[in-house]
Design a protein around this motif. Structure first.
Motif, short mmCIF file in Angstrom:
data_model
loop_
_atom_site.label_atom_id
_atom_site.label_comp_id
_atom_site.label_asym_id
_atom_site.label_seq_id
_atom_site.Cartn_x
_atom_site.Cartn_y
_atom_site.Cartn_z
N VAL A 150 16.65 76.83 39.36
CA VAL A 150 16.89 77.95 38.45
C VAL A 150 17.41 79.14 39.26
N GLN A 151 18.45 79.79 38.74
CA GLN A 151 18.94 81.01 39.37
C GLN A 151 18.91 82.16 38.37
N ALA B 292 9.10 77.73 43.80
CA ALA B 292 9.25 78.34 45.12
C ALA B 292 10.67 78.87 45.26
N ARG B 293 10.81 80.05 45.81
CA ARG B 293 12.16 80.59 45.98
C ARG B 293 12.83 79.93 47.18
N VAL B 294 14.05 79.44 46.96
CA VAL B 294 14.80 78.76 48.02
C VAL B 294 15.97 79.60 48.52
N ALA B 295 16.31 80.68 47.82
CA ALA B 295 17.40 81.55 48.27
C ALA B 295 17.27 82.91 47.59
N LYS B 296 17.58 83.95 48.33
CA LYS B 296 17.62 85.29 47.77
C LYS B 296 18.92 85.48 46.98
N PRO B 297 19.02 86.55 46.18
CA PRO B 297 20.28 86.78 45.46
C PRO B 297 21.47 86.82 46.40
N GLU B 298 22.56 86.18 45.97
CA GLU B 298 23.81 86.11 46.73
C GLU B 298 23.74 85.19 47.94
N GLN B 299 22.62 84.51 48.16
CA GLN B 299 22.51 83.56 49.27
C GLN B 299 22.72 82.13 48.77
#
Length: 215
Positions: free
Chosen positions: A56-57, A74-81
Motif C-alpha cells: 500500500v502506498q 510495516a513501512r518499507v519505503a518513505k515518501p518518494e523512495q
C-alpha cells in the motif's frame, strides 16, 4: 502510446487480475484510489508463496501488510523512495511508475505495437517495450503492456510474470486504506511462490533382476 498512457495516468479503479508466475496463478486485487494512493493484495506474495500480503502506498510512504490473523503493516519505503528489491512484489509497477515512464519522451525505451496478449481481445492496444541499445539500465524490463481505450490495464507480460484482467472493473475508493495498524515488525521477503512438488509416478519401478542360482 503517449495519449493512451495519459488516459491511464488519470484512471482510478478497482480490478482483479489473474497473476501467473512460476506456473502458479493467483488473483491479485488492484485498487487505484482517487487521491493517488494505491493498494495491491497479493496472495502468496511473500515467504516463497507461503504468506499473503498487501502493498500500500499513501502520503506517509509505502507499506507491506501481512494478511493473516496478525494483520500488521510495516513501512518499507518513505515518501518518494523506492521499495527495496527484497520487499517488492513487483506486480504494482505497471500501474504506478511504468505509466510515468511511458509519458516521458526521453525514456530510454524502444516502444512498438504488439499483438494482443489475450486471444480475441480487440478492445485493447498492446505495446512491446525494450531497453534502448545504448542504455545500461532500463526503467522497465522487456515487457508487453495492453491498455483499453479508457486507460484500464488489461494485460501484462513481464519477466516477473503475467497479468490478465479478470471480471468487471469497479469504481475506485477515495483513498487506499491500510488493512492493519503499522508496527515496528520487520517486513517479509518477497519471492515467487514455490514450485509444486513432483507427483510420484503411478508406474512402479521394476524390481531388480534376480541373480541366477549357483549350480
Amino acid at each position: 502510446m503517449t495519449g493512451l498512457a495519459a488516459v491511464a495516468k488519470d484512471r482510478h479503479y478497482i480490478a482483479a487480475y489473474e497473476f501467473t508466475r512460476s506456473r502458479e496463478t493467483v488473483i491479485v486485487t488492484a485498487s487505484l484510489a482517487t487521491d493517488g494512493s494505491w493498494r495491491f493484495d497479493v496472495p502468496g506474495g511473500a515467504l516463497g508463496g507461503k504468506q499473503d500480503i498487501s502493498i500500500v502506498q499513501n502520503r506517509q510512504g509505502t507499506f507491506q501488510c501481512v494478511l493473516d490473523k496478525t494483520n500488521a503493516c510495516a513501512r518499507v519505503a518513505k515518501p518518494e523512495q523506492d521499495v527495496p528489491r527484497r520487499f517488492d512484489p513487483l506486480v504494482q509497477h505497471p500501474f504506478t511508475d511504468w505509466i510515468d515512464v511511458l509519458l516521458s519522451r526521453t525514456a530510454p525505451l524502444s516502444i512498438a505495437y504488439a499483438e494482443p496478449l489475450v486471444d480475441g481481445d480487440e478492445a485493447s492496444r498492446c505495446f512491446s517495450m525494450e531497453r534502448n541499445s545504448v542504455t545500461v539500465d532500463a526503467p522497465i524490463p522487456t515487457s508487453t503492456l495492453c491498455l483499453a481505450e479508457d486507460g484500464v490495464i488489461t494485460a501484462v507480460d513481464s519477466p516477473w510474470g503475467s497479468l490478465r484482467l479478470s471480471g468487471e472493473v469497479m469504481p475506485p475508493t477515495s483513498r487506499a486504506k491500510l488493512p492493519a495498524v503499522v508496527t515496528d515488525d520487520e517486513p517479509l521477503s518477497t519471492s515467487p511462490p514455490p514450485k509444486p512438488s513432483p507427483k510420484p509416478s503411478k508406474t512402479p519401478s521394476p524390481s531388480p533382476s534376480k541373480k541366477p542360482a549357483d549350480d
